[in-house]
Design a protein around this motif. Structure first.
Motif, short mmCIF file in Angstrom:
data_model
loop_
_atom_site.label_atom_id
_atom_site.label_comp_id
_atom_site.label_asym_id
_atom_site.label_seq_id
_atom_site.Cartn_x
_atom_site.Cartn_y
_atom_site.Cartn_z
N ASN A 13 1.55 26.49 10.48
CA ASN A 13 -0.01 25.67 9.54
C ASN A 13 -0.63 25.99 11.20
O ASN A 13 -0.96 25.41 12.12
N THR A 14 -2.01 26.27 10.14
CA THR A 14 -3.13 27.02 11.10
C THR A 14 -4.04 25.62 10.95
O THR A 14 -5.50 26.08 11.10
N GLY A 15 -4.16 24.51 10.49
CA GLY A 15 -4.61 23.45 10.64
C GLY A 15 -5.24 22.52 11.26
O GLY A 15 -6.28 22.06 11.98
N PHE A 16 -5.03 22.36 12.55
CA PHE A 16 -5.21 21.83 13.84
C PHE A 16 -6.43 22.70 14.37
O PHE A 16 -7.23 21.42 14.62
N ALA A 17 -6.46 23.96 14.59
CA ALA A 17 -8.13 24.25 15.26
C ALA A 17 -9.09 24.34 13.97
O ALA A 17 -10.43 23.10 14.10
N MET A 72 -5.62 28.33 21.42
CA MET A 72 -4.46 28.85 21.92
C MET A 72 -3.29 28.21 22.19
O MET A 72 -2.71 28.73 21.64
N LEU A 73 -3.36 26.43 21.71
CA LEU A 73 -2.16 26.10 21.17
C LEU A 73 -1.61 25.93 20.08
O LEU A 73 -1.00 26.24 20.42
N GLU A 74 -2.22 26.31 19.08
CA GLU A 74 -1.58 27.41 17.97
C GLU A 74 -1.01 28.32 17.72
O GLU A 74 -0.04 28.62 17.25
N ARG A 75 -1.28 28.67 18.42
CA ARG A 75 -0.46 30.58 18.38
C ARG A 75 0.04 30.50 19.98
O ARG A 75 1.47 31.76 19.70
N GLY A 77 2.89 28.41 19.70
CA GLY A 77 4.48 28.17 19.58
C GLY A 77 4.95 26.83 19.27
O GLY A 77 6.11 26.10 19.11
N LEU A 78 4.53 25.99 19.21
CA LEU A 78 4.62 24.46 19.51
C LEU A 78 4.37 24.14 18.45
O LEU A 78 4.52 24.43 17.46
N GLY A 82 4.77 18.11 18.15
CA GLY A 82 4.02 18.71 19.67
C GLY A 82 2.53 18.49 19.66
O GLY A 82 1.40 18.20 20.44
N LEU A 83 2.15 19.59 18.41
CA LEU A 83 0.51 19.69 17.94
C LEU A 83 -0.30 18.42 17.83
O LEU A 83 -1.00 17.55 17.93
N ARG A 84 0.78 17.33 17.07
CA ARG A 84 0.27 16.25 16.45
C ARG A 84 -0.14 15.04 17.18
O ARG A 84 -1.09 14.09 17.21
N VAL A 85 0.45 15.42 18.25
CA VAL A 85 0.33 13.94 20.00
C VAL A 85 -0.85 15.00 20.55
O VAL A 85 -2.01 13.48 20.96
N ARG A 86 -0.29 16.05 21.10
CA ARG A 86 -2.10 16.50 21.43
C ARG A 86 -3.10 15.76 20.80
O ARG A 86 -4.34 15.83 21.11
N PHE A 87 -3.29 16.77 19.54
CA PHE A 87 -3.97 16.66 18.37
C PHE A 87 -4.48 15.55 18.24
O PHE A 87 -6.04 14.84 18.74
N ARG A 88 -3.79 14.10 18.06
CA ARG A 88 -4.33 12.09 18.35
C ARG A 88 -4.71 12.53 19.67
O ARG A 88 -6.06 11.11 20.40
#
Length: 117
Positions: A13-17, A72-75, A77-78, A82-88
């Motif tokens: 999913n590439t939505g976070f960046a 970089m985080l999206e690439r 492989g988290l 893990g990405l959701r926690v960092r995003f919030r």
């Protein structure tokens, strides 16, 4: 562009960046408007308005760093959780910094007015 297709092929999913970029743009607008409003209401001088320009430039540089971090985080492989926690966490820090950073002009303007009339 090639990275985007590779990520889609791997099912990431590439939505976070993109979401971080949208929040950064909105936070920058809020930061700028709050600064201008506060300095104008406090009877801002030219020096304070030049300070606003410096603060906005600093915010923009920090925002670009956060954008790169998320690319970089999206690439990296988290997992999605893990990405959701960092995003919030990053959004909380971003909005806190944009609002509280703008409010720091209140004591600066009061001190400036006291010292220089």
């Amino acid at each position: 562009m090639a990275t985007m297709f590779d990520d889609r092929a791997m099912g990431r999913n590439t939505g976070f960046a993109k979401r971080v970029s949208s929040h950064l743009a909105a936070a920058l607008v809020v930061f700028c408007l709050l600064q201008i409003f506060i300095v104008a209401k406090m009877g801002g001088s030219l020096v304070l308005h030049l300070g606003i320009i410096v603060a906005i430039a600093g915010f923009a540089i920090a925002a670009r760093g956060l954008e790169r971090r998320w690319q970089m985080l999206e690439r990296g492989g988290l997992s999605q959780s893990g990405l959701r926690v960092r995003f919030r966490r990053d959004l909380l820090q971003l909005w806190g910094a944009s609002i509280l950073g703008a409010l720091l002009w209140i004591p600066v303007a009061i001190i400036f007015r006291t010292l220089f009339g």
